[in-house]
Every structure is written in structure tokens, then in C-alpha cells.
Enzyme design. Structure first.
Site: not given
Length: 322
Positions: A53, A56, A147, A210
Site C-alpha cells: 500500500h 504506508e 505494513h 502492522e
């Protein structure tokens, strides 16, 4: 190749596409694709990816610093490694994706999306992993996909692990804890993520990490990820990391909330944090005459997003494991 990120963001192909580093050889395989092979024989292969993404950016900056340390010789490489910056065009534009979410496309699912730069890139990355793993005889295969989350979270750093038929290896889970992950989420069904693809097709031990909240380049406070960065440095150099004194909490996915039409309503506001708890019977979403409620005593939400395209996931509901 100490300007890998800059070349990737500018869309420039380097004049020299292979060479020698400090104890390793490198090859530019294409935009956002860099292979590093230690001079000494190794039986471990690692995919280290970020930027699936494009908004990010903190993990991308972390990878850039790791590469700089490798090229300067201050960090030793003990894995055969493929570095992947997943979505160069979205990274350059500072947006999540240009057309469609690539982390729903892997495992051939890109064929069900309208053709775009992301579908072509997903196919390219699938082929890159196939080539990488087939050209070596690695006994150990890991894939760490870095991420950041759109929303804030009750757990600043957490990992999402793909559905897997075999038990997870304890040293892999222990490393995730040593990397500062406060929670681990275990999928129970296949999906279109990059990590599910590498796990299902190549038997890799894979995890989506994450790490905080999505911010533009230059606005990230990388000091809050020092423990993760240090664990990655230790991993690359073959140094054993100390076990976390507080092992990550464990959750499993019990249901998925999917948006099917414009009638869909998710009853969570923009301030709802990842891992927010909901009691049994709570109404989570409605769509026409269909109601989605909490069925366990307590469930925790992950990745709530009411504005996803029709047919896509609007959230996951989790159950805490003992």
C-alpha cells in the site's frame, strides 16, 4: 545499489544492475525488486517486503535503512534475500493504491479484477517469488510483509498470519514477539494477501506486520519501531534475539464483515480502534434485511472500513485465544 528506494520512486532503471556489496552480491530485478545473495553458502531464504500500500511509508523507510547498513558493511547478511517494494507507483504518488487494493489480488485473484497497474504488478510479484524460491535450495523460508494500519490500535504493533494447515514453528512466533509485536492474529481461511500467497505456494513462514499508523514519507517517527528494526537487523545477521518478556496476545478470526451493496452500514465510527471489544449481541452492521451481530461472549474488531468497494471486506471479527 545504495539508492534502491530513490530509483524505485523515480521509476529510473540503474545503469548498473548487479554488483558486489559487503559480503554479498546484489541484482536489480526490476523496479522495487532487489535480490541479495551472501558470498558464503546459506540455506535460508527471506522475502522482506513493504509498500504493498503506497501510503504506508514507515516500513519502506525502515527497509531503506537496513539496506544502507548492509551496503556500508555495518550489518552482515546471512540470508538469501529478496527485497520487494510492492507498489512503486502508489508509493511515488503517496496514495494507498492507484486503482485497486493489491493485497486482495494474490494467488491468481488479480484475474477477477479489472486490469490495471496493480493487477499487472501482482502477477509480476507472484512470478518474482516463484523465480526466487525455485532458484535456491533453502531449508528455511520466511516472508515478512511490513505494513502500517489506517486506524489507530489498542496494539501499536501486531502481526496477521495466514491460514496454514501445519502448526506454526515456535522460533518464528518467538521472533515475532521479539520484534515487538503485541498481538498475533491467526486467519482461519484462505485469502488474497501477499503473505497467504507465499505461505500457500512456497511453504514460507509468513506474517503481515502492522507497525503503527500510515503517514507520508518524512513524517514517521521511526524511533517507535526501534525494537522491530533491531530484531530485523539481528535476523539478517544471524544473531539470536532474546525472547520477549511479554509474549504477544493471540487472536483468531471468527468472521468477516463484507460489504455487498450501497445499502451496507457499518456501525463503527472513524475513531473505533483496531481490537476494540464488542459484547455478545451487539449490532455491528446491516445491509438490507441482513444483520451482523456479535455471536461470541466478546469479539474484537480488526480493520473496520465502511467505504471499501462492494464485494470486499469491511472488517474482521476476532476471538481472543487462551
Amino acid at each position: 545499489m545504495d539508492n534502491f528506494l530513490a530509483l524505485t520512486l523515480s521509476g529510473t532503471t540503474p545503469r548498473v544492475t548487479q554488483g558486489k556489496g559487503a559480503g554479498f552480491r546484489w541484482r536489480w530485478l526490476g523496479h522495487g525488486l532487489l535480490e541479495l545473495t551472501p558470498d558464503a553458502p546459506v540455506d535460508r531464504a527471506l522475502i522482506l517486503s513493504a509498500g504493498i500500500h503506497g501510503n504506508e511509508t514507515a516500513p519502506v523507510e525502515m527497509l531503506d535503512k537496513l539496506l544502507s547498513a548492509l551496503y556500508s558493511g555495518s550489518l552482515t547478511l546471512t540470508w538469501r534475500m529478496l527485497v520487494v517494494l510492492g507498489n512503486p507507483q502508489a508509493l511515488a504518488a503517496g496514495i494507498r493504491y492507484c486503482h485497486s487494493d493489491m493485497n486482495r489480488m494474490f494467488g491468481g485473484r488479480w484475474q477477477s479484477f479489472a486490469e490495471s497497474d496493480e493487477t499487472r504488478r501482482a502477477r509480476e510479484l507472484e512470478l518474482s517469488l516463484e523465480t526466487f524460491f525455485s532458484s535456491g535450495q533453502a531449508r528455511v523460508r520466511w516472508h515478512l510483509d511490513l505494513h502500517t494500519a489506517i486506524r489507530g490500535s489498542h496494539h501499536l504493533r501486531f502481526g496477521v498470519l495466514p491460514q496454514r494447515d501445519r502448526p506454526w514453528e515456535t522460533d518464528f512466533l518467538a521472533w515475532l514477539g521479539a520484534a515487538g509485536l503485541e498481538a498475533l492474529v491467526f486467519h482461519q481461511a484462505p485469502g488474497g494477501t501477499f503473505t497467504h500467497f507465499s505461505s500457500e505456494h512456497f511453504g514460507a513462514l509468513s506474517c503481515t506486520l502492522e507497525l503503527g499508523k500510515a503517514l507520508p514519507f518524512g513524517q514517521n517517527d521511526l524511533t517507535q519501531f526501534n525494537v522491530t528494526s533491531q530484531a530485523l537487523s539481528a535476523l539478517l545477521s544471524g544473531v539470536e534475539t532474546s525472547t520477549s518478556s511479554s509474549p504477544p496476545l493471540r487472536y483468531r478470526v471468527v468472521s468477516q464483515i463484507t460489504r455487498h451493496s450501497d445499502k451496507f452500514a457499518l456501525y463503527m465510527d472513524a475513531q473505533t480502534l483496531n481490537f476494540t471489544a464488542f459484547a455478545k449481541g451487539t449490532l455491528l452492521a446491516e445491509e438490507g434485511d441482513k444483520r451482523v451481530t456479535v455471536t461470541h461472549d466478546v469479539e474484537y474488531v480488526l480493520f473496520p472500513n465502511p467505504s471499501v468497494a462492494c464485494g470486499l471486506r469491511a472488517g474482521l471479527m476476532l476471538e481472543r485465544l487462551p
